[in-house]
Design a protein around this motif. Structure first.
Motif, PDB file in Angstrom:
ATOM      1  N   LEU A 204       0.839  -1.030  -0.021  1.00 14.34           N
ATOM      2  CA  LEU A 204       0.003  -0.126  -0.089  1.00 14.34           C
ATOM      3  C   LEU A 204       0.890   1.306  -0.068  1.00 14.34           C
ATOM      4  CD1 LEU A 204      -2.973   0.882   0.108  1.00 14.34           C
ATOM      5  CD2 LEU A 204      -2.528   0.993   2.622  1.00 14.34           C
ATOM      6  N   LEU A 205       0.766   2.053  -0.971  1.00 15.10           N
ATOM      7  CA  LEU A 205       1.399   3.420  -1.145  1.00 15.10           C
ATOM      8  C   LEU A 205       0.645   4.304  -0.572  1.00 15.10           C
ATOM      9  CD1 LEU A 205       2.739   2.839  -4.869  1.00 15.10           C
ATOM     10  CD2 LEU A 205       3.659   1.797  -2.771  1.00 15.10           C
ATOM     11  N   ALA A 206       0.994   4.932   0.506  1.00 10.90           N
ATOM     12  CA  ALA A 206       0.135   5.792   1.463  1.00 10.90           C
ATOM     13  C   ALA A 206       0.913   6.942   2.077  1.00 10.90           C
ATOM     14  CB  ALA A 206      -0.664   5.187   2.451  1.00 10.90           C
ATOM     15  N   ASP A 207       0.959   8.153   1.507  1.00 11.63           N
ATOM     16  CA  ASP A 207       1.471   9.444   2.232  1.00 11.63           C
ATOM     17  C   ASP A 207       0.789   9.604   3.577  1.00 11.63           C
ATOM     18  OD1 ASP A 207      -0.192  11.682   1.907  1.00 11.63           O
ATOM     19  OD2 ASP A 207       0.001  11.054  -0.171  1.00 11.63           O
ATOM     20  N   HIS A 208       1.470  10.374   4.282  1.00 11.26           N
ATOM     21  CA  HIS A 208       0.753  10.519   5.844  1.00 11.26           C
ATOM     22  C   HIS A 208      -0.559  11.200   5.720  1.00 11.26           C
ATOM     23  CE1 HIS A 208       2.465  14.772   4.532  1.00 11.26           C
ATOM     24  NE2 HIS A 208       1.448  15.039   5.379  1.00 11.26           N
ATOM     25  N   THR A 209      -0.998  12.003   4.870  1.00  3.60           N
ATOM     26  CA  THR A 209      -2.253  12.448   4.697  1.00  3.60           C
ATOM     27  C   THR A 209      -3.429  11.340   4.705  1.00  3.60           C
ATOM     28  OG1 THR A 209      -2.262  12.611   2.317  1.00  3.60           O
ATOM     29  CG2 THR A 209      -1.223  14.599   3.667  1.00  3.60           C
ATOM     30  N   LYS A 210      -3.099  10.428   4.496  1.00  7.33           N
ATOM     31  CA  LYS A 210      -4.305   9.061   4.051  1.00  7.33           C
ATOM     32  C   LYS A 210      -4.321   8.533   5.603  1.00  7.33           C
ATOM     33  CE  LYS A 210      -3.763   9.882  -0.453  1.00  7.33           C
ATOM     34  NZ  LYS A 210      -3.180   8.776  -1.062  1.00  7.33           N
ATOM     35  N   PHE A 211      -3.547   8.546   6.615  1.00  2.57           N
ATOM     36  CA  PHE A 211      -3.703   7.916   7.784  1.00  2.57           C
ATOM     37  C   PHE A 211      -4.795   8.472   8.713  1.00  2.57           C
ATOM     38  CE2 PHE A 211       0.237   6.296   6.439  1.00  2.57           C
ATOM     39  CZ  PHE A 211       0.452   5.033   6.636  1.00  2.57           C
ATOM     40  N   GLY A 212      -5.689   7.513   9.164  1.00  5.27           N
ATOM     41  CA  GLY A 212      -6.794   8.115  10.116  1.00  5.27           C
ATOM     42  C   GLY A 212      -8.019   8.458   9.476  1.00  5.27           C
ATOM     43  N   LYS A 213      -7.967   8.275   8.213  1.00  2.25           N
ATOM     44  CA  LYS A 213      -9.209   8.711   7.181  1.00  2.25           C
ATOM     45  C   LYS A 213     -10.098   7.637   6.692  1.00  2.25           C
ATOM     46  CE  LYS A 213      -7.116  13.253   5.560  1.00  2.25           C
ATOM     47  NZ  LYS A 213      -6.847  13.947   4.422  1.00  2.25           N
ATOM     48  N   GLN A 214     -11.252   7.853   6.423  1.00  2.00           N
ATOM     49  CA  GLN A 214     -11.874   6.884   5.907  1.00  2.00           C
ATOM     50  C   GLN A 214     -12.976   7.601   4.680  1.00  2.00           C
ATOM     51  OE1 GLN A 214     -15.460   5.828   8.195  1.00  2.00           O
ATOM     52  NE2 GLN A 214     -15.900   3.850   6.906  1.00  2.00           N
ATOM     53  N   ALA A 215     -12.713   6.915   3.550  1.00  2.00           N
ATOM     54  CA  ALA A 215     -13.366   7.573   2.422  1.00  2.00           C
ATOM     55  C   ALA A 215     -14.719   6.829   2.170  1.00  2.00           C
ATOM     56  CB  ALA A 215     -12.549   7.431   1.211  1.00  2.00           C
ATOM     57  N   PHE A 216     -15.505   7.180   1.035  1.00  2.00           N
ATOM     58  CA  PHE A 216     -16.589   6.736   0.890  1.00  2.00           C
ATOM     59  C   PHE A 216     -16.861   5.169   0.840  1.00  2.00           C
ATOM     60  CE2 PHE A 216     -20.233   5.756  -1.988  1.00  2.00           C
ATOM     61  CZ  PHE A 216     -21.346   6.088  -0.943  1.00  2.00           C
ATOM     62  N   SER A 217     -15.783   4.623  -0.258  1.00  2.00           N
ATOM     63  CA  SER A 217     -16.163   2.975  -0.394  1.00  2.00           C
ATOM     64  C   SER A 217     -15.028   2.370   0.226  1.00  2.00           C
ATOM     65  CB  SER A 217     -16.000   3.051  -1.851  1.00  2.00           C
ATOM     66  OG  SER A 217     -16.958   3.649  -2.504  1.00  2.00           O
ATOM     67  N   ARG A 218     -15.215   1.394   0.848  1.00  2.00           N
ATOM     68  CA  ARG A 218     -14.388   0.351   1.465  1.00  2.00           C
ATOM     69  C   ARG A 218     -13.732  -0.551   0.357  1.00  2.00           C
ATOM     70  NH1 ARG A 218     -15.460  -3.987   6.076  1.00  2.00           N
ATOM     71  NH2 ARG A 218     -13.313  -4.118   7.127  1.00  2.00           N
ATOM     72  N   ILE A 219     -12.350  -0.468   0.259  1.00  2.00           N
ATOM     73  CA  ILE A 219     -11.537  -1.376  -0.603  1.00  2.00           C
ATOM     74  C   ILE A 219     -11.400  -2.757   0.111  1.00  2.00           C
ATOM     75  CG2 ILE A 219      -9.307  -1.916  -1.607  1.00  2.00           C
ATOM     76  CD1 ILE A 219      -9.006   1.254  -1.805  1.00  2.00           C
ATOM     77  N   GLY A 220     -11.201  -2.835   1.619  1.00  2.00           N
ATOM     78  CA  GLY A 220     -10.685  -4.037   2.246  1.00  2.00           C
ATOM     79  C   GLY A 220     -10.247  -3.790   3.521  1.00  2.00           C
ATOM     80  N   THR A 221     -10.136  -4.948   4.336  1.00  2.00           N
ATOM     81  CA  THR A 221      -9.659  -4.877   5.888  1.00  2.00           C
ATOM     82  C   THR A 221      -8.091  -4.359   5.629  1.00  2.00           C
ATOM     83  OG1 THR A 221      -9.066  -7.250   5.857  1.00  2.00           O
ATOM     84  CG2 THR A 221     -11.293  -6.230   6.537  1.00  2.00           C
ATOM     85  N   ASN A 222      -7.509  -4.210   6.899  1.00  2.00           N
ATOM     86  CA  ASN A 222      -6.047  -3.811   6.935  1.00  2.00           C
ATOM     87  C   ASN A 222      -5.421  -5.199   6.803  1.00  2.00           C
ATOM     88  OD1 ASN A 222      -6.198  -1.051   7.235  1.00  2.00           O
ATOM     89  ND2 ASN A 222      -6.472  -1.432   9.312  1.00  2.00           N
ATOM     90  N   ASN A 223      -5.952  -6.414   6.946  1.00  2.00           N
ATOM     91  CA  ASN A 223      -5.320  -7.502   7.056  1.00  2.00           C
ATOM     92  C   ASN A 223      -4.980  -8.212   5.626  1.00  2.00           C
ATOM     93  OD1 ASN A 223      -5.530  -8.364   9.604  1.00  2.00           O
ATOM     94  ND2 ASN A 223      -7.405  -9.127   9.694  1.00  2.00           N
TER      95      ASN A 223
END
Length: 252
Positions: A204-223
């Motif tokens: 998962l490529l995620a810069d710091h601004t993505k953490f702690g956020k929930q967007a509209f559509s779920r992709i999957g679990t963290n697992n």
């Protein structure tokens, strides 16, 4: 009401609301839920909507997704750093997925000309890799979303089922320690979910601004994630939960 008329009305309702349940359609048209399911199956086969669990969703780009040209200039320094780090985890003869995110596009720009197979739904990624002689590019088609210059929909997901890769590099709009990874566009989320399904290892490529956020559509679990690559502005408190559940954290 004729079947063809019902189908037209179903498409209107789905496109108007973004998504709708089988039970709701059954009440609207006064037919059985089984009849509605057959209707949705036919309409999906014609590329007019996407079936989902218990209903259907629109294939139109009706979620709030920023245009690609706008996303290109957001957090460029951080995205470039993440992309540069991600390239280090690509090996000769890998079969990889790059999604339609700007970070994946930056990664494509940094990829060396090595014997690789790259599967993508992004026109930008495919065009970037077109001049690499040793890189084999497979672009899956479907319904084009002008805002992201990418393909989504039932054709895209069906095409992905024909492949199997050892690594997927995807991004998201939000990653939450309880609610998993999510995207602003439902159709993009469905494609990314399928990409995860056909991959051995998910980065998962995620810069710091993505953490702690929930967007509209779920992709999957963290697992579903094996490794998160993020930038140096992401603090330890933000990533502690992900470490606890066994996700490898890499800082660019």
């Amino acid at each position: 009401m004729l079947v063809a008329e019902r189908h037209e009305k179903i498409i209107e309702l789905v496109n108007g609301t973004g998504s709708i349940r089988v039970s709701e359609l059954s009440k609207v048209f006064k037919v059985t839920e089984e009849t509605i399911r057959r209707d949705l199956e036919k309409l999906e086969s014609e590329g007019k909507l996407q079936r989902s669990h218990g209903g259907a969703v629109s294939i139109k780009d009706n979620e709030i997704e920023a245009p690609y040209t706008e996303r290109e200039v957001r957090n460029v320094k951080e995205k470039l750093a993440v992309a540069q780090e991600a390239v280090k985890y690509v090996s000769v003869n890998d079969r990889i997925i790059l999604d339609a995110s700007t970070t994946a596009w930056y990664m494509a720009k940094k990829l060396p000309d090595l014997p690789l197979t790259v599967l993508t739904n992004s026109m930008k990624v495919a065009m970037e890799l077109a001049n690499r002689e040793k890189v084999s590019v497979i672009m899956v088609g479907g319904t084009m979303l002008p805002r992201s210059l990418s393909f989504v929909g039932p054709q895209t997901n069906k095409a992905l089922e024909y492949y199997y890769v050892n690594k997927a590099f995807i991004s998201c709009q939000g990653i939450h320690y309880n609610r998993g990874i999510s995207d602003s566009n439902e159709m993009q989320a469905l494609v990314k979910r399928k990409m995860i399904d056909i991959s051995d290892e998910v980065y998962l490529l995620a810069d710091h601004t993505k953490f702690g956020k929930q967007a509209f559509s779920r992709i999957g679990t963290n697992n579903a994630i094996h490794t998160i690559i993020t930038d140096s502005n992401t603090n330890q408190e933000q990533v502690e939960h992900f470490k606890e559940i066994g996700i490898r954290m890499i800082f660019s």
